[in-house]
Design an enzyme around this catalytic site. Structure first.
Site, PDB file in Angstrom:
ATOM      1  N   ASP A 133      52.916  42.662  47.493  1.00 34.53           N
ATOM      2  CA  ASP A 133      52.357  41.592  46.673  1.00 34.53           C
ATOM      3  C   ASP A 133      51.816  42.038  45.320  1.00 34.53           C
ATOM      4  O   ASP A 133      51.603  41.218  44.433  1.00 34.53           O
ATOM      5  CB  ASP A 133      51.237  40.867  47.439  1.00 34.53           C
ATOM      6  CG  ASP A 133      50.071  41.789  47.793  1.00 34.53           C
ATOM      7  OD1 ASP A 133      50.137  42.994  47.475  1.00 34.53           O
ATOM      8  OD2 ASP A 133      49.092  41.304  48.403  1.00 34.53           O
ATOM      9  N   HIS A 134      51.591  43.348  45.124  1.00 38.16           N
ATOM     10  CA  HIS A 134      50.886  43.805  43.922  1.00 38.16           C
ATOM     11  C   HIS A 134      51.808  44.170  42.757  1.00 38.16           C
ATOM     12  O   HIS A 134      51.330  44.357  41.639  1.00 38.16           O
ATOM     13  CB  HIS A 134      50.030  45.031  44.261  1.00 38.16           C
ATOM     14  CG  HIS A 134      48.638  44.698  44.721  1.00 38.16           C
ATOM     15  ND1 HIS A 134      48.396  43.856  45.778  1.00 38.16           N
ATOM     16  CD2 HIS A 134      47.418  45.094  44.264  1.00 38.16           C
ATOM     17  CE1 HIS A 134      47.083  43.757  45.958  1.00 38.16           C
ATOM     18  NE2 HIS A 134      46.473  44.495  45.046  1.00 38.16           N
ATOM     19  N   ASP A 198      42.262  46.677  51.022  1.00 38.75           N
ATOM     20  CA  ASP A 198      42.000  45.861  49.841  1.00 38.75           C
ATOM     21  C   ASP A 198      40.621  45.258  50.024  1.00 38.75           C
ATOM     22  O   ASP A 198      40.269  44.824  51.138  1.00 38.75           O
ATOM     23  CB  ASP A 198      43.053  44.762  49.699  1.00 38.75           C
ATOM     24  CG  ASP A 198      42.972  44.062  48.356  1.00 38.75           C
ATOM     25  OD1 ASP A 198      43.838  44.322  47.502  1.00 38.75           O
ATOM     26  OD2 ASP A 198      42.043  43.260  48.168  1.00 38.75           O
ATOM     27  N   ARG A 690      40.272  50.524  46.201  1.00 36.60           N
ATOM     28  CA  ARG A 690      41.219  51.467  45.613  1.00 36.60           C
ATOM     29  C   ARG A 690      40.820  52.926  45.846  1.00 36.60           C
ATOM     30  O   ARG A 690      39.980  53.482  45.155  1.00 36.60           O
ATOM     31  CB  ARG A 690      41.278  51.155  44.121  1.00 36.60           C
ATOM     32  CG  ARG A 690      42.425  51.698  43.357  1.00 36.60           C
ATOM     33  CD  ARG A 690      42.426  51.098  41.959  1.00 36.60           C
ATOM     34  NE  ARG A 690      42.548  49.641  42.011  1.00 36.60           N
ATOM     35  CZ  ARG A 690      42.261  48.842  41.003  1.00 36.60           C
ATOM     36  NH1 ARG A 690      41.824  49.324  39.880  1.00 36.60           N
ATOM     37  NH2 ARG A 690      42.413  47.539  41.132  1.00 36.60           N
TER      38      ARG A 690
END
Length: 802
Positions: A133-134, A198, A690
């Site tokens: 998705d990123h 995430d 992250r």
């Protein structure tokens, strides 16, 4: 990766959602033999819950505690060690937990899988999923953007799909949707515990699931079957009363709460919502609230299971899950003691560490920003605030959707506004973008005519992916980098430069309804509750209060078959696709172990002032392409940090006075064998989960980060990569230390050898004068963390133990 247009997917999302666990700790008391009708998932949960009740007795538990403690690896050890016989668990106990599954998005999955591969295991110990998705850039529209994204990132998608095939991980291809929305639709279930790579993984808390955002190293711990450690959170109770009305939406609950608590107010807490107002909210509305709980630093957020939760399970074709949840809450049956029942709500009389009450009937729309998600302004005061702060009055773009606000309810409420505007002959005055959260959402909105309404209004529907929310946005409106401008989004985060790489773009967060109204006005000073627009025929038009449907009248449409999940058993014979000459993927080399002594000869690389988020430490946007290549992505380390001594961005000075960028000097010192540390202010590492923000400094030679305070996920990520996180015992000591100063640790090695017990100081030798002094520090290093740091990283420790 196979062509999305031609690929054939088989299996369903929950095909192997709960395979048998590896053999773990044997309970000290005999497990309850659950009835055959109770599914294994809930049978296991019930047995653990029985242990929890045995250990804690009649102690009243919050919903969060019930679920969290019922996932403990060893209930007695975690709940009775240094907790005053179980009376002081919150904030004291180190919980060793066994999550039910791990979910990874494509940017973070690359490094997580590269770490998992070093463990040489044939499969993951618990179910897992990968969501692409990123890496899709929002530019022209869904079809073109998806095609371009697959072409540009095929190497990474091939790697992820091949790893999923080899290790038996669910693979959601690009275009299938954003991880949090897809997880909510397919994997979230009341009572489960999940980890997600995430920070917005707590989205699933809307469906009564404990879901915690973590770094890749944490995910690998769970994937190899090792217990995952968490300092027992305190519980912040938010009691909701009343009912939302008119222009107010669930988004306004969390926008308001962020203003009350700030970006640090939830650190160390789980936010648990309860009260009569909860029953008035939709399931997706509750998910919006828990999703954005990441912006107050909370460990996670959760709602109880309600009638709306049941309806959502039905509409997402999980009727059996709804029945199972009902069965579980009424197990073991009539005549049992009240505490034998696991209800998906807090016990009557359960106490919270802090309590906040919000009357939904009195709440008004809020707008948060710019540059931080906790700068909260009620809509009624926003016009005046814009003028007082000299923020741009012209709106450049309005963007709705994302993992936070792309529900059927959100989109149909906006649709009601678009239809009213269409009847008045109005079109948006600013660029208007729509991001569906998943293929299921997109397909259902298309089936029911909502997407057609968006298109007729001139809206640009982007791919089912993160896009502009995480910096994957290529603007074509003539706004150059360095040009001050304002955008409104229904996203969850608005750090400087995050969306388009322009540090002067001011992103204001609001509900989709408020964003849409302002997009039609083209102004940040427009208040749709009080102001009117002029129609082409000169009449005055005021938007009616939005109205929509909680969910579709018939179950959600699955959408395109080639965007369904690939779910299969592990295939040990298959190979993982990594080219030895790749610029995007690189196998990992283990970090060196901690020396057999205290550290000495460290130098302060840079002293940072102001907000230093994970975006600051490891930027997203175009850098996402290097997520699987540590040497390449390390070139962005701290490249938007502000030097406290010069006020410059991305500037560091060598001992000879020569100027460099921060990553350039870090690499120079790495090559010279010069270890270093960073000095920073509050909430260092705020933002996403992250782990590259910890990996990159470690790779370049960082051994210590010392600051005024840390964000939870980042502090853990540092320890997992062998970097020691310390905080100033006295905040004013931040002023005493400067770039270039030499630092040695006092007591660090002894503390690590003593499993986290002991104090640590920094002996500072001032550059130039040679003056020496001690700076006392604090740390939150546990026994396991100490082992990770001594081994050089959590991965080193895990590999050694397998």
């Amino acid at each position: 990766m196979r062509s999305i247009d031609l690929a054939s997917r088989s299996g369903i999302a929950l095909k192997r959602a709960f395979p048998a666990r590896q053999i773990r700790h044997l309970a000290r008391i005999r497990p309850y033999s659950s009835a055959p009708s109770l599914p294994k998932t809930y049978g296991d949960l019930y047995n653990k819950y029985k242990e929890v009740r045995h250990v804690l007795g009649a102690q009243r538990l919050t919903l969060s505690e019930k679920i969290l403690y019922s996932h403990l690896n060893n209930v007695e050890e975690s709940l009775l060690t240094n907790t005053n016989n179980g009376r002081d668990v919150r904030g004291k106990a180190n919980l060793k937990l066994n999550p039910d599954r791990v979910n990874m998005q494509d940017a973070s999955a690359q490094m997580a899988l590269l770490q998992f591969m070093t463990c040489n295991l044939p499969r993951t110990a618990i179910p897992a999923s990968i969501h692409c998705d990123h890496l899709i850039v929002g530019e022209h529209g869904a079809a073109d953007d998806l095609t371009a994204g697959i072409k540009t990132n095929r190497e990474v998608f091939d790697f992820l799909e091949s790893a999923a095939k080899k290790y038996g991980i669910d693979f959601w291809p690009p275009g299938a949707g954003i991880i949090h929305q897809t997880v909510l639709e397919n994997y979230a279930l009341p009572g489960l515990m999940m980890l997600g790579t995430d920070s917005h993984s707590p989205n699933a808390g809307g469906l009564c699931t404990i879901t915690i955002g973590v770094g890749g190293a944490d995910a690998v711990e769970a994937l190899v079957g090792a217990p995952w450690e968490l300092k027992a959170p305190k519980i912040l109770g938010v009691r909701l009363t009343g009912k939302l009305g008119g222009w107010v939406s669930p988004k306004d609950i969390i926008l308001h709460l962020a203003g009350l608590l700030t970006v640090r107010g939830g650190t160390g807490y789980i936010v648990e919502y309860f009260g009569p107002g909860v029953d008035t909210l939709s399931l997706t509305g509750m998910a919006t609230v828990t999703n954005m709980g990441a912006e107050i630093g909370a460990t996670t957020s959760i709602f109880p299971f309600t009638a709306a939760s049941n309806r959502y399970l039905q509409s997402t074709r999980r009727e059996q899950a709804a029945k199972d949840a009902e069965l579980f809450q009424n197990f073991p049956g009539p005549g049992a003691n009240e505490d034998s029942f696991f209800k998906f709500k807090a016990d009557e009389g359960a106490q919270y560490d802090e309590l906040i009450e919000i009357n939904l009937s009195e709440l008004e729309p809020h707008i948060n920003g710019p540059f931080t998600p906790d700068l909260s302004t009620p809509l009624s005061k926003f016009k005046d605030t814009v003028k007082e702060e000299n923020w741009p009055e012209k709106l450049s773009a309005g963007l709705i959707g994302s993992c936070t606000n792309s529900s059927y309810e959100d989109m149909t409420r906006v649709e009601s506004m678009l239809k009213a505007a269409e009847r008045a002959g109005l079109k948006p005055a600013a660029d208007f973008y729509i991001t569906p959260g998943s293929e299921q959402i997109r397909a259902t909105l298309a089936r029911d005519g909502t997407l057609e309404t968006f298109a007729e209004a001139g809206g640009i529907v982007l791919s089912n992916a993160c896009g502009p929310c995480i910096g994957q946005w290529k603007r074509h409106d003539g706004v150059e980098k360095g040009t001050p401008n304002a955008i409104l989004t229904s996203y969850n985060r608005n750090f400087r430069g995050r969306n388009d790489g322009n540090p002067d773009t001011m992103n204001f967060l609001a509900s989709p309804e408020i964003v849409t109204a302002m997009a039609f006005a083209g102004s940040t000073t427009f208040n749709p509750m009080t102001d009117s627009l002029t129609t082409p025929d000169g009449k005055k038009f005021r938007f009616p209060a939005p109205h929509g449907l909680e969910g579709p009248k018939t179950p959600f449409d699955i959408g395109k078959k080639d965007l369904e999940v690939l779910s299969q058993d592990p295939d040990p014979s298959s190979s993982v696709a990594i080219s030895p000459t790749s610029e995007r993927l690189a196998l990992l080399e283990p970090f060196d172990a901690f020396p057999s002594s205290d550290l000495s000869g460290l130098r302060v690389l840079v002293k940072i002032t102001g907000k230093c988020t994970t975006d600051t430490i490891s930027a997203a946007g175009p850098w996402l392409k290097y997520k699987g290549h540590l040497p390449n992505i390390a070139a962005n380390t701290l490249n938007t940090a502000v030097n406290a001594e010069t006020g410059e961005v991305n500037a560091a000075y060598d001992l000879d006075g020569s100027k460099h960028t921060i990553p350039e000097l870090a690499r120079k010192w790495k090559e010279a064998g010069q270890p270093w540390l960073v000095v920073a202010e509050h909430n260092y590492g705020e933002g996403s989960a992250r782990e590259h923000a910890a990996l990159q400094p470690r790779y370049l030679g960082a051994r210590i980060i010392v600051c005024k305070s840390f964000a939870r996920i980042h502090e853990t990520n540092l320890k997992k990569q062998g970097v020691v996180p310390l905080t100033f015992a006295e905040e004013e000591d931040y002023d005493k230390i400067a770039a270039g100063d030499e630092v040695a640790t006092v007591g660090l090695y002894e503390m690590l050898q003593n499993a986290g017990q002991g104090e640590v100081s920094l002996k500072v030798t001032k550059k130039g004068t040679g003056e020496q002094f001690l700076i006392p520090t604090k740390h939150a290093v546990s026994r396991d963390h100490a082992g990770f740091i001594l081994a050089g990283s959590a991965l080193n420790s895990l590999v050694k133990g397998i």
